[in-house]
Design an enzyme around this catalytic site. Structure first.
Site, PDB file in Angstrom:
ATOM      1  N   HIS A   1       0.847  -1.304   0.137  1.00 21.81           N
ATOM      2  CA  HIS A   1      -0.067   0.123  -0.175  1.00 21.81           C
ATOM      3  C   HIS A   1       0.903   1.246  -0.011  1.00 21.81           C
ATOM      4  O   HIS A   1       0.329   2.366  -0.085  1.00 21.81           O
ATOM      5  CB  HIS A   1      -0.954   0.036   1.196  1.00 21.81           C
ATOM      6  CG  HIS A   1      -1.927  -1.138   1.396  1.00 21.81           C
ATOM      7  ND1 HIS A   1      -1.472  -2.322   1.942  1.00 21.81           N
ATOM      8  CD2 HIS A   1      -3.051  -1.356   0.998  1.00 21.81           C
ATOM      9  CE1 HIS A   1      -2.313  -3.375   1.974  1.00 21.81           C
ATOM     10  NE2 HIS A   1      -3.604  -2.545   0.996  1.00 21.81           N
TER      11      HIS A   1
ATOM     12  N   ASP B 278      33.173 -30.073  18.599  1.00 22.56           N
ATOM     13  CA  ASP B 278      33.385 -31.625  18.299  1.00 22.56           C
ATOM     14  C   ASP B 278      34.978 -31.635  17.439  1.00 22.56           C
ATOM     15  O   ASP B 278      35.061 -31.708  16.381  1.00 22.56           O
ATOM     16  CB  ASP B 278      32.253 -31.833  17.548  1.00 22.56           C
ATOM     17  CG  ASP B 278      32.379 -33.382  17.374  1.00 22.56           C
ATOM     18  OD1 ASP B 278      33.345 -34.261  17.398  1.00 22.56           O
ATOM     19  OD2 ASP B 278      31.158 -34.079  17.190  1.00 22.56           O
TER      20      ASP B 278
ATOM     21  N   HIS C  90      35.017 -35.967  15.829  1.00 23.43           N
ATOM     22  CA  HIS C  90      34.607 -36.481  14.416  1.00 23.43           C
ATOM     23  C   HIS C  90      35.560 -36.280  13.281  1.00 23.43           C
ATOM     24  O   HIS C  90      35.543 -36.609  12.076  1.00 23.43           O
ATOM     25  CB  HIS C  90      33.298 -35.556  14.022  1.00 23.43           C
ATOM     26  CG  HIS C  90      33.477 -34.267  13.414  1.00 23.43           C
ATOM     27  ND1 HIS C  90      34.032 -33.190  14.203  1.00 23.43           N
ATOM     28  CD2 HIS C  90      33.333 -33.634  12.152  1.00 23.43           C
ATOM     29  CE1 HIS C  90      33.945 -32.208  13.316  1.00 23.43           C
ATOM     30  NE2 HIS C  90      33.653 -32.365  12.143  1.00 23.43           N
TER      31      HIS C  90
ATOM     32  N   HIS D 244      35.907 -36.278   8.240  1.00 23.47           N
ATOM     33  CA  HIS D 244      36.696 -35.540   7.093  1.00 23.47           C
ATOM     34  C   HIS D 244      37.826 -36.432   6.650  1.00 23.47           C
ATOM     35  O   HIS D 244      38.583 -35.758   5.956  1.00 23.47           O
ATOM     36  CB  HIS D 244      37.051 -34.096   7.744  1.00 23.47           C
ATOM     37  CG  HIS D 244      35.864 -33.387   8.121  1.00 23.47           C
ATOM     38  ND1 HIS D 244      34.923 -33.087   7.380  1.00 23.47           N
ATOM     39  CD2 HIS D 244      35.364 -32.928   9.358  1.00 23.47           C
ATOM     40  CE1 HIS D 244      33.945 -32.275   7.951  1.00 23.47           C
ATOM     41  NE2 HIS D 244      34.441 -32.204   9.189  1.00 23.47           N
TER      42      HIS D 244
ATOM     43  N   ASP E 105      29.913 -33.127   6.635  1.00 23.61           N
ATOM     44  CA  ASP E 105      29.271 -32.741   7.648  1.00 23.61           C
ATOM     45  C   ASP E 105      27.742 -32.776   7.675  1.00 23.61           C
ATOM     46  O   ASP E 105      27.124 -33.077   8.387  1.00 23.61           O
ATOM     47  CB  ASP E 105      29.678 -31.194   8.137  1.00 23.61           C
ATOM     48  CG  ASP E 105      30.995 -31.007   9.026  1.00 23.61           C
ATOM     49  OD1 ASP E 105      31.167 -32.205   9.773  1.00 23.61           O
ATOM     50  OD2 ASP E 105      31.870 -30.066   8.757  1.00 23.61           O
TER      51      ASP E 105
END
Lengths: 428, 181
Positions: free
Chosen positions: A103, A205, A208, A213, A354
């Site tokens: 508007h 972390d 991991h 990886h 990941d």
């Protein structure tokens, strides 16, 4: 309201899978965490000039971050006060004023309502325009270039909220004269996962890395050690309070390869003296790998900074930027840009794997039987210590130490604890 | 203008490339690139046009209208032959979990236009792609966009020496970009 203590067993560190898919948990997070905490909005270098704006999100709410004509940074809910249309639909730009295309209500870059079509003819001048500016973010503050905002007027000041994580953030933000800047462009992508999985991963972390990886490490062997144990290095995880956390290599072995080309390694050596002058010997020599400021802004040595925007209990949108020293030579900035995007963007050789984990962890939390089995966060539970040189509760590099402090803070906030009480109960 | 015979050669080249990608013959695929290749997919930013009346611009000097990032800004791919080799080496490890199990892909290449290149042994090739990716049980991604390729004739074979991929998405609607486009 859910009692979060029913979901997180802080004695044995068992966490219910409900945290990662349940709609009720999620709605309570939006209310008790995202509407209360300081959230990252962007970097000052992205809106360097008067009128510059960027779009952002706070939880699921779109906000507009803008440097007004006088140079002051503000942030506003990006929705027209009249019918709720999004006021600005571009990611970035420069504006004196924003016009709602429904508007035609028009707002200045300071959020004030400055134009209403038919103000005389149709509103009969009965609308109090002062009352109908864009909804401002209750508090907006910067820490060394990083702009944060909170919709909670009662939240402690940013500096207090960040607490001792600034000791570590300074290693990124304040190691050189001139601070940092953002390379142009944002990596944005979606992922069907709960926002806490990536936050806790970047937070603490180290466990991991050599499994998730391994393929990227093998393929990049030209600058990664063949002995994967060396990748984890010596060091510690630290939670310097308020649910924040970071992973640190210490004592630093200068011969240990970094994730990046020789030019980045050389640059670290080149600025060593300046870093030591600015930050002292401990911080000059330590390395960080990744960390997270509660709840959902993570930083990574690639070098990058990113937000895990919640988009429902089982979906996120990732916004990630490359952050570099403003004073770094152009070829070093270029090396950092390339290193980051090839390793930790959506196509990044590390990042890809990941997402596979986080999406599957989320999906498999749905099953009614799976829900009977809590997740285990006990890694290195009884190895806490403090240190003379480094602030925070310190745990082994490979542990779930930071994750426990993250979920400890999550419990406090989800229980609706006031800021005053939270500050008192936080273990520093 | 390149001859129809050259157009046909280029078309066959691109179809073969698509097949090699879909068949996971990445080592053969790598042979289709020159040693100095630049393989690039810049990010895109949603911006108002110069004519837009949705905003009143304060400072024209700082109002960008181009969607595509510059070469010194962020890209999803910004690769050399060496890093393309590295990406394929990663897939060879048997531990690249985002592609193990593999993606099922179908690269569809259309709207091929061949124009003269900057050098006598090069042609400029525009082509559109629709790449379907299906993975695990129900994961589906559809990537649509345009490629601007420069092909160079080396020892009698066409090779790609530059690829600019313009993906028609702002937020990448996928959990990763673990395939090649």
């Amino acid at each position: 309201m859910l009692d979060p203590r029913d979901l997180v067993d802080t004695d044995n560190w068992l966490i219910s899978r409900k945290l990662f898919f349940d709609r009720e948990v999620y709605e309570q997070e939006l209310e008790n965490i995202f509407a209360r905490c300081w959230l990252y909005l962007g970097h000052e270098s992205q809106i360097a000039n008067p009128g510059d704006f960027i779009s952002a999100y706070m939880g699921e709410d779109p906000v507009l971050v803008v440097r007004d004509s006088r140079g002051k940074v503000g942030a506003f809910l990006n929705t027209c006060r009249h019918r709720g249309m999004r006021v600005c639909r571009a990611d970035a730009g420069n504006a004196a004023a924003f016009t709602c295309t429904y508007h035609g209500w028009t707002y200045g870059n300071d959020g004030k309502l400055v134009g209403v079509p038919g103000y005389k003819e149709y509103y009969y001048e009965e609308l109090d325009m002062e009352q109908w500016g864009l909804v401002p973010v209750a508090q907006v503050e910067s820490y060394k270039g990083l702009i944060f905002g909170t919709f909670d007027a009662s939240a402690p000041p940013l500096r207090e909220y960040l607490g001792d994580i600034t000791f570590y953030l300074d290693k990124i933000l304040d190691r050189c004269e001139g601070g940092t800047e953002i390379i142009g462009g944002v990596h944005k992508w979606t992922m069907p996962c709960n926002w806490k999985f990536p936050s806790e991963n970047f937070l603490g972390d180290s466990y991991h890395f050599t499994v998730t990886h391994i393929s990227a490490m093998k393929a990049q062997s030209s600058n990664m050690p063949s002995n994967i144990a060396a990748v984890r290095g010596q060091g510690f995880s630290t939670s310097p309070g308020n649910g924040h956390g970071i992973m640190i290599d210490w004592p630093n072995d200068a011969s240990r390869p970094i994730l990046g080309p020789p030019l980045m390694q050389q640059y670290n050596a080149d600025i060593a003296e300046e870093m030591e002058q600015r930050l002292g010997p401990e911080r000059a020599n330590m390395r960080y790998s990744a960390g997270n400021v509660f709840p959902n802004v993570s930083f990574h040595v690639s070098p990058s900074i990113r937000i895990w925007h919640p988009r429902g209990p089982d979906k996120i949108e990732i916004w990630s930027w490359c952050i570099v020293d403003k004073a770094a030579p152009p070829e070093v900035k270029e090396a950092m840009r390339i290193n980051y995007l090839r390793t930790f963007s959506a196509a990044g050789t590390f990042e890809q794997d990941d997402g596979e984990n986080w999406s599957q962890c989320t999906e498999s939390s749905r099953g009614i039987i799976a829900q009977r089995y809590n997740l285990n966060y006990s890694l290195g539970q009884h190895q806490e210590r403090t240190s003379e040189e480094f602030p925070g509760q310190i745990g082994p590099r490979v542990s779930e130490h930071n994750q426990r402090y993250f979920y400890g803070r999550w419990v406090d906030l989800m229980a609706g604890t006031s800021w005053a009480e939270i500050t008192n109960t936080i273990t520093k | 203008m390149p001859s129809e015979a050259i157009e046909r050669e280029v078309e066959k080249f691109l179809f073969k490339e698509a097949r090699l990608l879909d068949d996971w013959k990445f080592h053969e695929w790598l042979e289709l690139f020159t040693e100095d290749v630049h393989y690039w997919m810049p990010v895109r930013t949603t911006r108002y046009s110069r004519e837009s009346k949705a905003i009143a611009v304060l400072d024209r000097a700082h109002q960008r209208v181009d969607e595509l990032a510059n070469e010194d800004e962020l890209a999803i791919f910004d690769e050399t032959k060496q890093t393309l080799n590295m990406r394929v080496a990663r897939l060879d490890t048997g531990q690249a979990w985002a592609e193990d199990p593999k993606s099922r892909t179908r690269h569809c290449i259309t709207n091929i236009e061949v124009e003269e290149g900057d050098n006598a042994n090069e042609v400029q090739v525009f082509n559109n792609f629709i790449t379907y990716r299906n993975r695990l049980e129900t994961e589906v991604d559809i990537f649509v966009g345009r490629r601007e390729d420069t092909l160079r004739k080396e020892d009698g074979d066409w090779k790609i020496c530059r690829r600019k991929i313009i993906l028609d998405q702002n937020v990448l609607l996928s959990k990763n970009m673990s395939i090649f486009l």
